[in-house]
Design a protein around this motif. Structure first.
Motif, PDB file in Angstrom:
ATOM      1  N   GLU A   1       1.141  -1.135   0.438  1.00 42.29           N
ATOM      2  CA  GLU A   1       0.397  -0.184   0.029  1.00 42.29           C
ATOM      3  C   GLU A   1       1.246   1.328   0.479  1.00 42.29           C
ATOM      4  O   GLU A   1       0.495   2.196  -0.457  1.00 42.29           O
ATOM      5  N   ALA A   2       1.682   0.952   0.978  1.00 39.45           N
ATOM      6  CA  ALA A   2       2.485   2.399   0.464  1.00 39.45           C
ATOM      7  C   ALA A   2       3.719   2.843  -0.212  1.00 39.45           C
ATOM      8  O   ALA A   2       3.487   3.854  -0.641  1.00 39.45           O
ATOM      9  N   GLN A   3       3.450   1.887  -1.928  1.00 41.91           N
ATOM     10  CA  GLN A   3       4.258   1.478  -2.825  1.00 41.91           C
ATOM     11  C   GLN A   3       3.116   1.774  -3.927  1.00 41.91           C
ATOM     12  O   GLN A   3       4.030   2.687  -4.772  1.00 41.91           O
ATOM     13  N   GLU A   4       2.318   1.390  -3.948  1.00 38.42           N
ATOM     14  CA  GLU A   4       1.347   1.725  -4.574  1.00 38.42           C
ATOM     15  C   GLU A   4       0.856   3.355  -5.218  1.00 38.42           C
ATOM     16  O   GLU A   4       1.017   3.439  -6.478  1.00 38.42           O
ATOM     17  N   GLY A   5       0.811   4.327  -4.578  1.00 42.51           N
ATOM     18  CA  GLY A   5       0.813   5.217  -5.063  1.00 42.51           C
ATOM     19  C   GLY A   5       1.890   5.713  -6.326  1.00 42.51           C
ATOM     20  O   GLY A   5       1.454   6.841  -6.883  1.00 42.51           O
ATOM     21  N   LYS A   6       2.744   6.117  -5.147  1.00 43.05           N
ATOM     22  CA  LYS A   6       4.401   6.330  -6.032  1.00 43.05           C
ATOM     23  C   LYS A   6       4.276   5.226  -7.243  1.00 43.05           C
ATOM     24  O   LYS A   6       4.757   6.527  -8.328  1.00 43.05           O
ATOM     25  N   LYS A   7       4.303   4.497  -7.318  1.00 43.71           N
ATOM     26  CA  LYS A   7       4.192   3.942  -8.408  1.00 43.71           C
ATOM     27  C   LYS A   7       3.300   4.049  -9.646  1.00 43.71           C
ATOM     28  O   LYS A   7       3.667   4.493 -10.640  1.00 43.71           O
ATOM     29  N   LEU A   8       2.009   4.207  -9.192  1.00 45.54           N
ATOM     30  CA  LEU A   8       1.069   4.857 -10.116  1.00 45.54           C
ATOM     31  C   LEU A   8       1.316   6.008 -10.514  1.00 45.54           C
ATOM     32  O   LEU A   8       1.219   6.623 -11.998  1.00 45.54           O
ATOM     33  N   LYS A   9       1.921   6.978 -10.438  1.00 44.62           N
ATOM     34  CA  LYS A   9       2.021   7.993 -10.202  1.00 44.62           C
ATOM     35  C   LYS A   9       3.180   8.629 -11.018  1.00 44.62           C
ATOM     36  O   LYS A   9       3.358   9.058 -11.743  1.00 44.62           O
ATOM     37  N   ALA A  10       4.866   7.786 -10.605  1.00 45.07           N
ATOM     38  CA  ALA A  10       5.173   7.203 -11.050  1.00 45.07           C
ATOM     39  C   ALA A  10       5.645   7.043 -12.508  1.00 45.07           C
ATOM     40  O   ALA A  10       6.375   7.408 -13.879  1.00 45.07           O
ATOM     41  N   GLU A  11       5.509   5.779 -12.572  1.00 46.76           N
ATOM     42  CA  GLU A  11       5.499   4.682 -13.765  1.00 46.76           C
ATOM     43  C   GLU A  11       4.190   5.193 -15.023  1.00 46.76           C
ATOM     44  O   GLU A  11       4.172   4.527 -16.350  1.00 46.76           O
ATOM     45  N   PHE A  12       2.649   4.927 -14.538  1.00 41.45           N
ATOM     46  CA  PHE A  12       1.560   4.189 -14.767  1.00 41.45           C
ATOM     47  C   PHE A  12       1.791   5.466 -15.697  1.00 41.45           C
ATOM     48  O   PHE A  12       1.088   5.146 -17.160  1.00 41.45           O
ATOM     49  N   LYS A  13       1.341   6.506 -15.531  1.00 43.99           N
ATOM     50  CA  LYS A  13       1.747   8.110 -16.413  1.00 43.99           C
ATOM     51  C   LYS A  13       0.242   8.201 -17.049  1.00 43.99           C
ATOM     52  O   LYS A  13       0.524   8.073 -18.502  1.00 43.99           O
TER      53      LYS A  13
ATOM     54  N   PRO B   1      23.071   4.563 -21.016  1.00 46.60           N
ATOM     55  CA  PRO B   1      22.935   5.669 -21.138  1.00 46.60           C
ATOM     56  C   PRO B   1      21.951   6.012 -22.048  1.00 46.60           C
ATOM     57  O   PRO B   1      20.199   6.608 -22.117  1.00 46.60           O
ATOM     58  N   SER B   2      22.534   5.372 -23.433  1.00 47.46           N
ATOM     59  CA  SER B   2      21.261   5.622 -25.172  1.00 47.46           C
ATOM     60  C   SER B   2      19.869   4.232 -24.918  1.00 47.46           C
ATOM     61  O   SER B   2      18.697   5.095 -25.967  1.00 47.46           O
ATOM     62  N   LEU B   3      20.171   3.495 -24.135  1.00 52.22           N
ATOM     63  CA  LEU B   3      18.985   2.650 -23.809  1.00 52.22           C
ATOM     64  C   LEU B   3      17.999   3.233 -22.973  1.00 52.22           C
ATOM     65  O   LEU B   3      16.231   2.928 -23.154  1.00 52.22           O
ATOM     66  N   ALA B   4      18.243   4.101 -22.520  1.00 50.64           N
ATOM     67  CA  ALA B   4      17.597   4.255 -21.168  1.00 50.64           C
ATOM     68  C   ALA B   4      15.788   5.244 -21.202  1.00 50.64           C
ATOM     69  O   ALA B   4      14.921   5.008 -20.702  1.00 50.64           O
ATOM     70  N   PRO B   5      15.231   6.039 -22.979  1.00 50.82           N
ATOM     71  CA  PRO B   5      14.103   6.329 -23.658  1.00 50.82           C
ATOM     72  C   PRO B   5      13.471   5.430 -23.800  1.00 50.82           C
ATOM     73  O   PRO B   5      12.518   5.310 -24.061  1.00 50.82           O
ATOM     74  N   ARG B   6      14.102   3.991 -24.242  1.00 52.85           N
ATOM     75  CA  ARG B   6      13.436   3.061 -24.897  1.00 52.85           C
ATOM     76  C   ARG B   6      12.790   2.549 -23.366  1.00 52.85           C
ATOM     77  O   ARG B   6      12.306   1.289 -23.683  1.00 52.85           O
ATOM     78  N   LEU B   7      13.258   2.056 -22.244  1.00 56.30           N
ATOM     79  CA  LEU B   7      12.912   1.188 -21.450  1.00 56.30           C
ATOM     80  C   LEU B   7      12.025   1.364 -20.635  1.00 56.30           C
ATOM     81  O   LEU B   7      11.856   3.219 -20.695  1.00 56.30           O
ATOM     82  N   TYR B   8      11.259   1.187 -20.282  1.00 60.95           N
ATOM     83  CA  TYR B   8       9.545   0.891 -19.751  1.00 60.95           C
ATOM     84  C   TYR B   8       9.651   2.184 -18.161  1.00 60.95           C
ATOM     85  O   TYR B   8       9.103   2.629 -18.046  1.00 60.95           O
ATOM     86  N   ASN B   9      11.126   1.218 -17.494  1.00 62.35           N
ATOM     87  CA  ASN B   9      11.515   1.362 -16.388  1.00 62.35           C
ATOM     88  C   ASN B   9      11.388   2.056 -16.102  1.00 62.35           C
ATOM     89  O   ASN B   9      13.327   2.150 -15.236  1.00 62.35           O
TER      90      ASN B   9
END
Length: 862
Positions: free
Chosen positions: A333-345, A654-662
């Motif tokens: 529960e403590a991580q759910e909000g952070k993950k949804l906001k930061a990752e789900f977009k 670093p060139s892979l960073a924009p392509r990675l989901y996380n």
């Protein structure tokens, strides 16, 4: 005994005294011993082992002569028996009715010898069966591989990913594995506890098994892979199989290998062995390689439903996180909000999905205004479901964000706490505590209400209330607001006093460290505690050595408690023998699914957190650091930690960073600041590797002193005190950063030792890096604790220089030896005596005497 000179005849390696092969060999101890006298007054007995499994290339002759070993090296000691008959009786009592595994070796290119022999079990037919064949076996019934997720194990084989647990210590690449066995859970009585994998149309996998990161099992010419179950009810087969106690191996007589391959069936295309075996409920959820991709998600978003499951986008959203591939309901529960906001977009995903449709619509308007009308023959497209799906998806995702943010706020998530503090500073003179005003109520609104508000305002969102707007609307007669502001100031004042109390000194910390050890009932030498503290301050890597049970790991935990560091910021990494590069401890990029797969060590997450909270201290401890080659898995850290300032650890290109989901959660580069303390523990025995100079040059290697057992009588456990946490800023005040830190006389000592090493001809010396770090150590010695600079010089000679003094008696005879009276002789003791004005070198002479004794007894010291 065999004289075998044809092996390794190259002039480059004729000097090698011992050459070990990779992998384990199964054998039986022969009923014969021979008396041996390593030196006058000492009696030992030689025994022999006959191999019963395949031998590495170049060791074929050993099948005739067997491998030899000495009873003194398997726990019996010298002078344990008076006659050969007594020795043989004891040997057969211990090993006569069981198998043994050992590492084959060749000494002086002549003698076949064995190393690290391990007693295994027995089988009812061990006196009848012959030609045992090794089979890699991953996991046990109690601890199955990957927690019993056989789909994940299968996916690793099919996709060419390394499997952990099997290394060169257990397997020789000269041997082609005919099959692989993996432990799994007995699910619904249809699968488990053992599953066999083997090529369907070939007799064995490729021979190149051990590679970078672990073990690989490749089918030749990309042929099909089969799987089957080990019939546990067939007692005849199992009674012929030897399952090793410590090594991840089975040894199976060759005549029974076809029985294990008899009922193989092809691995399904989706690699779902559970489903193929009739298991109705998958307890592991969606296994790796079996999740919705980004393209599939966009199709579902535009109204398409999965053909097999009938699920739409809302079902997918509720079940899984697009980027983390994990069910939302299982997320803490403590991580759910952070993950949804930061990752789900959600907004970004919706915009990305709309781009191609809008572009097509734009082209349609320019070319033909009536293109939006459906064709007569074409099926009528109802735009309403798409719009409804989109709107409903947007509402559900935003409701999830609002609800999870509310839960995160109630649980006092650190990220939310920072945001609240920022809001308080913006409106510090305005009362915001009346119910129904300000952003606080908005965060506490029910998710259903949030969905309705979004639906009413769609497609144009109403702007959120800002803190300043809420302050204007708040009534002026709220009396509790000044009280709350005072409380905040008081809290801030307390925090300031706790974190930056000027009265707290390094002396207070050392007293606290000693008190923590006393309260825990632990027996540590006071000078060991001070030595460890100085080493942590002055070096980026501290290694604790000593025999097992002397409190090496305990000292690291004790130091963390004295610093007040919570357990979640102290990371203990039990080193695995299979680790081969930093990918095993950090993670790797999954190019197929474009995600970064972090290792299960949690090290990457801790380093990322440390780089974001530079005001806090973190501790990383590599436990049993030399079970694997630290020069391999620790290579990137070796290079980074010697750099001044804040070195960088790279996770991926670093060139892979924009392509990675996380990629936003796992950056390509992580800054490792001085707020991260790196430590390690080591044991020196037959199961470990020795450190090279590149490790020893960068570390303080401390051997702990064991106290007297009678001193335990005076120890009494007391209630543990709760200490305020020491931040990185305060800890940095303990450090002294000066110049070279060495006097001219001390530099002359180092030159004299260097000259002695060079004159002896051994590959050993003192570099400028070591000299600078020795000076830094001496500068950081605290005053008033009975630990003088003279003792510091003595400690640094032991920890920085004598650790590299190793080799045979022939190599070191000029530097170090013992005469008939047991007195130290050689150039190194002479140099220390010459500079006795700097220190009495009591500890250095003690270590030198131990090394000289090993040279005299074994002709070798490490």
């Amino acid at each position: 005994m065999a004289n075998y000179n044809a092996l390794f005849p190259s002039p480059d390696n004729l000097h090698l005294s011992l050459r070990q092969a990779d992998g384990k060999v199964l054998g039986r101890v022969r009923a014969i011993v021979k008396e041996s006298a390593p030196q006058a007054g000492m009696k030992d007995y030689r025994f022999f082992v006959d191999p019963v499994s395949p031998l590495p290339k170049g060791f074929e002759e050993a099948e005739k002569f067997g491998f030899t070993g000495f009873m003194s090296r398997i726990g019996f000691g010298f002078n344990s028996f008076q006659t050969e008959e007594q020795a043989l009786a004891k040997l057969m009592e211990e090993y006569g009715d069981s198998f043994v595994t050992f590492t084959p070796a060749l000494r002086s290119n002549k003698f076949f010898v064995l190393d690290d022999m391990t007693k295994e079990g027995r089988t009812p037919f061990m006196d009848v069966d012959k030609n045992y064949y090794p089979v890699p076996a991953f996991g046990t019934i109690d601890q199955p591989v990957f927690g019993g997720d056989i789909n994940k194990f299968c996916h690793h084989i099919m996709s060419g990913k390394p499997l952990p647990g099997l290394s060169k210590r257990n397997w020789n690449n000269d041997v082609r594995p005919q099959l692989v066995v993996a432990a799994t859970k007995n699910l619904e009585g249809k699968l488990g506890p053992w599953v066999v994998f083997a090529p369907l149309h070939d007799d064995a996998f490729d021979s190149m098994v051990i590679g970078e990161g672990g073990a690989y099992f490749r089918v030749r010419n990309h042929g099909p892979l089969g799987y089957g179950l080990v019939d546990v009810n067939n007692s005849e087969i199992l009674s012929h199989i030897l399952r090793c106690e410590e090594s991840p191996l089975w040894f199976v007589p060759e005549e029974f290998l076809p029985d294990l391959r008899r009922d193989l069936r092809p691995v399904p295309e989706d690699e779902d062995i559970l489903k193929d075996s009739g298991v109705e409920v998958n307890p592991f959820g969606m296994s790796e390689g079996n999740f919705v991709t980004k393209d599939d998600f966009f199709q579902l978003l535009n109204g398409k439903r999965d053909e097999e499951t009938g699920e739409g986008v809302l079902d997918v959203i509720r079940k899984m996180n697009l980027k983390g591939k994990k069910p939302l309901e299982k997320m803490p529960e403590a991580q759910e909000g952070k993950k949804l906001k930061a990752e789900f977009k959600a907004d970004e995903v919706l915009k990305d999905a709309e781009k191609p449709r809008r572009a097509n619509e734009g082209r349609g308007r320019k070319e033909a205004p009536r293109q939006e009308a459906p064709a007569k023959d074409a099926p009528k497209a109802d735009p309403k479901p798409k719009a409804e799906v989109k709107a409903e998806a947007q509402k559900v995702m935003k409701a999830e964000v609002a609800a999870s943010t509310r839960r995160s706020d109630k649980n006092k998530n650190e990220t939310k706490e920072k945001e609240n503090n920022k809001n308080r500073r913006e409106v510090k003179e305005a009362p915001l505590l009346e119910a129904g005003k300000g952003p606080v109520k908005e965060l506490e609104a029910p998710a259903a209400k949030e969905v309705k508000e979004i639906a009413k305002e769609a497609p144009k969102e109403a702007p959120r209330e800002t803190a300043k707007d809420a302050a204007k609307e708040a009534p002026k007669d709220v009396k509790e607001a000044p009280k709350q502001e005072t409380t905040a100031k008081e809290t801030k004042g307390k925090n300031g006093k706790r974190d930056e109390a000027p009265a707290f000194t390094e002396k207070d910390f050392i007293d606290r460290l000693t008190d923590t050890a006393s309260r825990a009932g632990l027996l540590y030498n006071q000078k060991d505690l001070i030595n460890f503290h100085i080493s942590v301050k002055s070096s980026r890597l501290v290694i604790l050595a000593g025999m097992s049970g002397t409190g090496k790991s305990g000292l690291v935990r004790l130091y963390g408690k004295a610093l007040g560091i919570p357990e979640e910021r102290i990371c203990f990494l039990p080193v695995r023998p299979s680790w081969m590069d930093d990918g095993d401890i950090l993670g790797y990029v999954d190019m197929k699914n474009l995600v970064y797969r972090s290792a299960d060590t949690g090290l990457a997450e801790l380093l990322i957190d440390a780089s974001q909270h530079t005001d806090k201290l973190y501790i990383v401890c590599f436990d049993e650091m030399n079970l694997a080659r630290a020069e391999h898995y620790f290579a990137q850290f070796i290079s980074a930690l010697e750099k001044e300032g804040n070195p960088v650890i790279r996770l991926y290109n670093p060139s892979l960073a924009p392509r990675l989901y996380n990629g936003d959660r796992y950056p390509a580069d992580i800054t490792v600041g001085s707020n991260v303390i790196f430590t390690g523990t080591v044991n020196v025995d037959e199961s470990t590797y020795h450190f090279s100079d590149k490790i020893l040059d960068r570390a303080n290697v401390i051997t702990l002193h064991q106290g007297r057992f009678r001193d335990l009588m005076g120890l009494k456990r007391r209630k543990r005190a709760r200490y305020d946490e020491i931040g990185a800023k305060m800890f940095s005040t303990f450090r002294v950063r000066g110049g070279l830190g060495l006097t001219e006389r001390e530099l002359n000592l180092l030159d004299a030792l260097n000259d002695a090493f060079h004159d002896s001809g051994i590959q050993c010396g003192i570099g400028f890096r070591v000299a600078r770090q020795m000076g830094r150590y001496l500068e950081n010695i605290p005053e008033g604790f009975g630990f003088s600079r003279k003792e510091g010089i003595d400690s640094q000679v032991v920890q920085r220089i004598l650790t590299k003094l190793r080799g045979s008696s022939q190599q070191l005879s000029i530097l170090l030896s013992l005469n008939d009276k047991g007195e130290l002789k050689g150039t190194v003791p002479a140099v220390l005596e010459k500079f006795s004005d700097l220190s009495n070198f009591e500890e250095s002479k003690r270590v030198l005497k131990i090394k000289a004794g090993e040279l005299k007894l074994y002709d070798y010291t490490i």
